[in-house]
Design a protein around this motif. Sequence first.
Motif, PDB file in Angstrom:
ATOM      1  N   LYS A 115      -7.389  -2.027 -11.801  1.00  0.00           N
ATOM      2  CA  LYS A 115      -7.362  -1.837 -12.440  1.00  0.00           C
ATOM      3  C   LYS A 115      -5.868  -2.233 -14.117  1.00  0.00           C
ATOM      4  O   LYS A 115      -5.805  -2.035 -15.269  1.00  0.00           O
ATOM      5  N   GLU A 120       0.564  -1.206   0.560  1.00  0.00           N
ATOM      6  CA  GLU A 120      -0.353   0.401   0.331  1.00  0.00           C
ATOM      7  C   GLU A 120       1.351   0.979  -0.173  1.00  0.00           C
ATOM      8  O   GLU A 120       1.850   1.043   0.802  1.00  0.00           O
ATOM      9  N   SER A 121       0.362   2.343  -0.875  1.00  0.00           N
ATOM     10  CA  SER A 121       1.612   3.443  -1.282  1.00  0.00           C
ATOM     11  C   SER A 121       0.806   4.740  -0.346  1.00  0.00           C
ATOM     12  O   SER A 121       0.290   4.445   0.359  1.00  0.00           O
ATOM     13  N   VAL A 152      -2.520   3.515  -2.688  1.00  0.00           N
ATOM     14  CA  VAL A 152      -2.687   2.753  -4.102  1.00  0.00           C
ATOM     15  C   VAL A 152      -2.089   1.378  -3.575  1.00  0.00           C
ATOM     16  O   VAL A 152      -1.872   1.183  -2.583  1.00  0.00           O
ATOM     17  N   ARG A 153      -3.361   0.506  -3.735  1.00  0.00           N
ATOM     18  CA  ARG A 153      -3.474  -0.770  -3.431  1.00  0.00           C
ATOM     19  C   ARG A 153      -2.580  -1.584  -4.546  1.00  0.00           C
ATOM     20  O   ARG A 153      -2.900  -1.897  -5.497  1.00  0.00           O
ATOM     21  N   ILE A 154      -1.588  -2.508  -4.388  1.00  0.00           N
ATOM     22  CA  ILE A 154      -0.658  -3.837  -5.025  1.00  0.00           C
ATOM     23  C   ILE A 154      -0.457  -5.074  -4.924  1.00  0.00           C
ATOM     24  O   ILE A 154      -0.753  -5.516  -3.673  1.00  0.00           O
ATOM     25  N   TYR A 196       1.001   4.535 -12.022  1.00  0.00           N
ATOM     26  CA  TYR A 196      -0.295   4.798 -11.323  1.00  0.00           C
ATOM     27  C   TYR A 196      -0.098   5.730 -10.096  1.00  0.00           C
ATOM     28  O   TYR A 196       0.399   5.194  -9.405  1.00  0.00           O
ATOM     29  N   ARG A 197      -0.713   6.807 -10.205  1.00  0.00           N
ATOM     30  CA  ARG A 197      -0.436   7.614  -8.961  1.00  0.00           C
ATOM     31  C   ARG A 197       0.788   7.969  -8.731  1.00  0.00           C
ATOM     32  O   ARG A 197       1.804   8.432  -9.116  1.00  0.00           O
ATOM     33  N   ASP A 198       1.040   6.822  -7.068  1.00  0.00           N
ATOM     34  CA  ASP A 198       2.588   7.175  -6.984  1.00  0.00           C
ATOM     35  C   ASP A 198       3.398   6.025  -7.050  1.00  0.00           C
ATOM     36  O   ASP A 198       3.748   6.135  -6.065  1.00  0.00           O
ATOM     37  N   VAL A 199       2.765   5.357  -7.824  1.00  0.00           N
ATOM     38  CA  VAL A 199       4.333   4.226  -8.022  1.00  0.00           C
ATOM     39  C   VAL A 199       4.162   4.302  -8.987  1.00  0.00           C
ATOM     40  O   VAL A 199       3.392   4.599 -10.403  1.00  0.00           O
ATOM     41  N   VAL A 244       7.885   3.082  -5.312  1.00  0.00           N
ATOM     42  CA  VAL A 244       6.477   3.855  -4.203  1.00  0.00           C
ATOM     43  C   VAL A 244       7.249   4.451  -2.673  1.00  0.00           C
ATOM     44  O   VAL A 244       8.446   3.645  -2.268  1.00  0.00           O
ATOM     45  N   ASP A 301      -5.409  -1.894  -6.565  1.00  0.00           N
ATOM     46  CA  ASP A 301      -5.656  -1.426  -7.841  1.00  0.00           C
ATOM     47  C   ASP A 301      -4.874  -2.026  -9.070  1.00  0.00           C
ATOM     48  O   ASP A 301      -5.557  -2.325 -10.265  1.00  0.00           O
TER      49      ASP A 301
END
Length: 257
Positions: A101, A58-59, A63-65, A120-123, A150, A80
């Motif tokens: 996504k 999690e960033s 953002v969740r990976i 994607y966003r901050d990642v 990240v 995400d």
Amino acid sequence: MRTIFVAAAVFVSLFASAAQAACTGVVAGRLGPLHLVGGAPEGAVSITFLGHSSFLIESPVGVRIVTDYNDAIRAPVTPDIVTMNNAHPTHYSEAVEPGVKYVLRGWDPAGGVASHRIEYRDVRIRNVPTNVREFGGTRYNGNSIFVFEVADLCIAHLGHLHHTLTPTHLAELGTIDVVLVPVDGTFTLNQEEMLEVLQQIGPKIVIPMHIFSQASLEKFLARASGLYAVRRETGPAVVFSRATLPDTPEILVLAGR
């Protein structure tokens, strides 16, 4: 004289390529500057061990990976982005949740070479293909090491790694702060060579995964003694920032399997 100039030009080109590939934080890499909106590069990243080789990352901006996304292990939240290092049942899924996504496979189902470079966003996420040892021989480019840039940190998930790394692999990885490493010693690379891989990469934090048994974990930790300090967490989650990285390399054992 012309030979000297040519040699110098080649050196500069190689140096530029290496610098370009270096992973030194969210503002580095091959995609150009990353402009954060509402986030701070000095923020922290959370890593939760979900089991086997799956982690929830999690960033700072949320953002969740999920790594090695599969049918047996799922995060308590919809990610995400999901990565799947290898086409093994416990490392991938065809049944991806609605809302995801990006689905990043570490192999190319069409038989080519997987290549991912996403922001994607901050990642930022990219992959470094490696080979897979199978009973019928070698499956070339069948696995990928995924690199997550990240929170000003670079995290590498080695996936189902079956060999030590070449200079090309290392140049593509760049500087890595945290490595998620399989330590089973049987289904992936043997433990002695996996330690060699860690020495090749040189991270500050090593997090074991793909463990299978407490005995295999303890054997790995015993082999690593003298190279790394060992820290054991009572829970499955940890939060990192660049400021909290240890001065000397350590193995961080998270609770769970």
